[in-house]
Design a protein around this motif. Sequence first.
Motif, PDB file in Angstrom:
ATOM      1  N   GLN A  83       0.840  -1.194   0.000  1.00 36.04           N
ATOM      2  CA  GLN A  83       0.000   0.000   0.000  1.00 36.04           C
ATOM      3  C   GLN A  83       0.882   1.253   0.000  1.00 36.04           C
ATOM      4  O   GLN A  83       1.942   1.298   0.659  1.00 36.04           O
ATOM      5  CB  GLN A  83      -0.862  -0.023   1.267  1.00 36.04           C
ATOM      6  N   GLU A  84       0.426   2.238  -0.730  1.00 37.70           N
ATOM      7  CA  GLU A  84       1.134   3.518  -0.762  1.00 37.70           C
ATOM      8  C   GLU A  84       1.340   4.055   0.662  1.00 37.70           C
ATOM      9  O   GLU A  84       0.435   3.973   1.508  1.00 37.70           O
ATOM     10  CB  GLU A  84       0.321   4.527  -1.578  1.00 37.70           C
ATOM     11  N   GLY A  85       2.531   4.554   0.919  1.00 38.90           N
ATOM     12  CA  GLY A  85       2.836   5.109   2.227  1.00 38.90           C
ATOM     13  C   GLY A  85       3.525   4.139   3.172  1.00 38.90           C
ATOM     14  O   GLY A  85       4.153   4.545   4.151  1.00 38.90           O
ATOM     15  N   LYS A  86       3.419   2.834   2.865  1.00 43.62           N
ATOM     16  CA  LYS A  86       4.064   1.829   3.707  1.00 43.62           C
ATOM     17  C   LYS A  86       5.520   1.647   3.291  1.00 43.62           C
ATOM     18  O   LYS A  86       5.957   2.138   2.243  1.00 43.62           O
ATOM     19  CB  LYS A  86       3.328   0.491   3.589  1.00 43.62           C
ATOM     20  N   THR A  87       6.257   0.880   4.111  1.00 46.09           N
ATOM     21  CA  THR A  87       7.657   0.581   3.803  1.00 46.09           C
ATOM     22  C   THR A  87       7.762  -0.764   3.090  1.00 46.09           C
ATOM     23  O   THR A  87       7.255  -1.768   3.587  1.00 46.09           O
ATOM     24  CB  THR A  87       8.497   0.542   5.091  1.00 46.09           C
ATOM     25  N   ALA A  88       8.414  -0.758   1.948  1.00 49.38           N
ATOM     26  CA  ALA A  88       8.690  -2.002   1.211  1.00 49.38           C
ATOM     27  C   ALA A  88      10.066  -2.494   1.618  1.00 49.38           C
ATOM     28  O   ALA A  88      11.020  -1.706   1.672  1.00 49.38           O
ATOM     29  CB  ALA A  88       8.648  -1.745  -0.285  1.00 49.38           C
ATOM     30  N   THR A  89      10.172  -3.781   1.906  1.00 48.06           N
ATOM     31  CA  THR A  89      11.459  -4.377   2.281  1.00 48.06           C
ATOM     32  C   THR A  89      11.744  -5.558   1.374  1.00 48.06           C
ATOM     33  O   THR A  89      10.942  -6.482   1.272  1.00 48.06           O
ATOM     34  CB  THR A  89      11.453  -4.836   3.746  1.00 48.06           C
ATOM     35  N   LEU A  90      12.900  -5.506   0.714  1.00 49.98           N
ATOM     36  CA  LEU A  90      13.326  -6.573  -0.181  1.00 49.98           C
ATOM     37  C   LEU A  90      14.579  -7.228   0.383  1.00 49.98           C
ATOM     38  O   LEU A  90      15.398  -6.576   1.032  1.00 49.98           O
ATOM     39  CB  LEU A  90      13.621  -6.022  -1.573  1.00 49.98           C
ATOM     40  N   THR A  91      14.737  -8.526   0.075  1.00 47.79           N
ATOM     41  CA  THR A  91      15.860  -9.294   0.598  1.00 47.79           C
ATOM     42  C   THR A  91      16.726  -9.813  -0.536  1.00 47.79           C
ATOM     43  O   THR A  91      16.213 -10.216  -1.586  1.00 47.79           O
ATOM     44  CB  THR A  91      15.343 -10.489   1.417  1.00 47.79           C
ATOM     45  N   CYS A  92      18.026  -9.794  -0.321  1.00 42.77           N
ATOM     46  CA  CYS A  92      18.982 -10.387  -1.250  1.00 42.77           C
ATOM     47  C   CYS A  92      19.890 -11.300  -0.441  1.00 42.77           C
ATOM     48  O   CYS A  92      20.588 -10.827   0.470  1.00 42.77           O
ATOM     49  CB  CYS A  92      19.782  -9.295  -1.944  1.00 42.77           C
ATOM     50  N   ASN A  93      19.856 -12.586  -0.732  1.00 41.74           N
ATOM     51  CA  ASN A  93      20.730 -13.560  -0.076  1.00 41.74           C
ATOM     52  C   ASN A  93      21.719 -14.117  -1.095  1.00 41.74           C
ATOM     53  O   ASN A  93      21.362 -14.301  -2.266  1.00 41.74           O
ATOM     54  CB  ASN A  93      19.907 -14.712   0.511  1.00 41.74           C
ATOM     55  N   TYR A  94      22.919 -14.390  -0.645  1.00 43.91           N
ATOM     56  CA  TYR A  94      23.904 -14.927  -1.578  1.00 43.91           C
ATOM     57  C   TYR A  94      24.719 -16.045  -0.920  1.00 43.91           C
ATOM     58  O   TYR A  94      24.838 -16.108   0.305  1.00 43.91           O
ATOM     59  CB  TYR A  94      24.827 -13.812  -2.112  1.00 43.91           C
ATOM     60  N   THR A  95      25.239 -16.926  -1.748  1.00 45.70           N
ATOM     61  CA  THR A  95      26.093 -18.021  -1.273  1.00 45.70           C
ATOM     62  C   THR A  95      27.310 -18.137  -2.176  1.00 45.70           C
ATOM     63  O   THR A  95      27.235 -17.884  -3.389  1.00 45.70           O
ATOM     64  CB  THR A  95      25.347 -19.365  -1.269  1.00 45.70           C
ATOM     65  N   ASN A  96      28.418 -18.511  -1.551  1.00 46.45           N
ATOM     66  CA  ASN A  96      29.686 -18.729  -2.259  1.00 46.45           C
ATOM     67  C   ASN A  96      30.199 -17.490  -2.976  1.00 46.45           C
ATOM     68  O   ASN A  96      30.813 -17.596  -4.048  1.00 46.45           O
ATOM     69  CB  ASN A  96      29.560 -19.904  -3.237  1.00 46.45           C
ATOM     70  N   TYR A  97      29.918 -16.334  -2.403  1.00 46.52           N
ATOM     71  CA  TYR A  97      30.511 -15.072  -2.845  1.00 46.52           C
ATOM     72  C   TYR A  97      31.135 -14.401  -1.626  1.00 46.52           C
ATOM     73  O   TYR A  97      30.662 -14.596  -0.501  1.00 46.52           O
ATOM     74  CB  TYR A  97      29.443 -14.104  -3.388  1.00 46.52           C
TER      75      TYR A  97
END
Lengths: 111, 110
Positions: free
Chosen positions: A14-28
């Motif tokens: 919803q507009e006005g809320k906080t969007a949270t995205l995740t990035c996970n990595y392995t062997n880097y």
Amino acid sequence: SQKIEQNSEALNIQEGKTATLTCNYTNYSPAYLQWYRQDPGRGPVFLLLIRENEKEKRKERLKVTFDTTLKQSLFHITASQPADSATYLCALGAGNNRLAFGKGNQVVVIP
Amino acid sequence: EADIYQTPRYLVIGTGKKITLECSQTMGHDKMYWYQQDPGMELHLIHYSYGVNSTEKGDLSSESTVSRIRTEHFPLTLESARPSHTSQYLCASSEYETQYFGPGTRLLVL
């Protein structure tokens, strides 16, 4: 094998809320991590860079965290707006100024 | 807004044709890159260059070739296009870690 994982499901928020995205990595072991925004049919646009010795970076309504122990970065968009609707790409520094990209996570901000 | 240009933006071509995708940047960056991206998938690096007369193959094997005769110009060539080459091709340049992308060329090989 090396992997960069971003959520394949679109994030509807919803507009006005906080969007949270995740990035996970392995062997880097990236010296830095970047976030890009990509709109349909366009090239990615750089948003933020965070280095391995930094915990958090902010730019206007954007915030990035980087945890090298968990091998994870979180990307936050506060006070989200419909214009923030796009796909957000995580990219790891892969040596010699090359980048390794995740598949991206789509964000849809609902007015 | 980054000063990096790609032409054509869209190309529909028959199998067996030779094509050249153009990429130019006016920022004086030494490093340039070509990526291939399919819908919903990650960008794959297919070629990069650290300067004039320097070219290297990227992580994804590609039948295309590149040249870097001038700093600002990094064209990509396919000698004989095939349907498997259908994709979006993105060019980028950088001075340091941040990469600046062109708008891309969407290629369809029939």
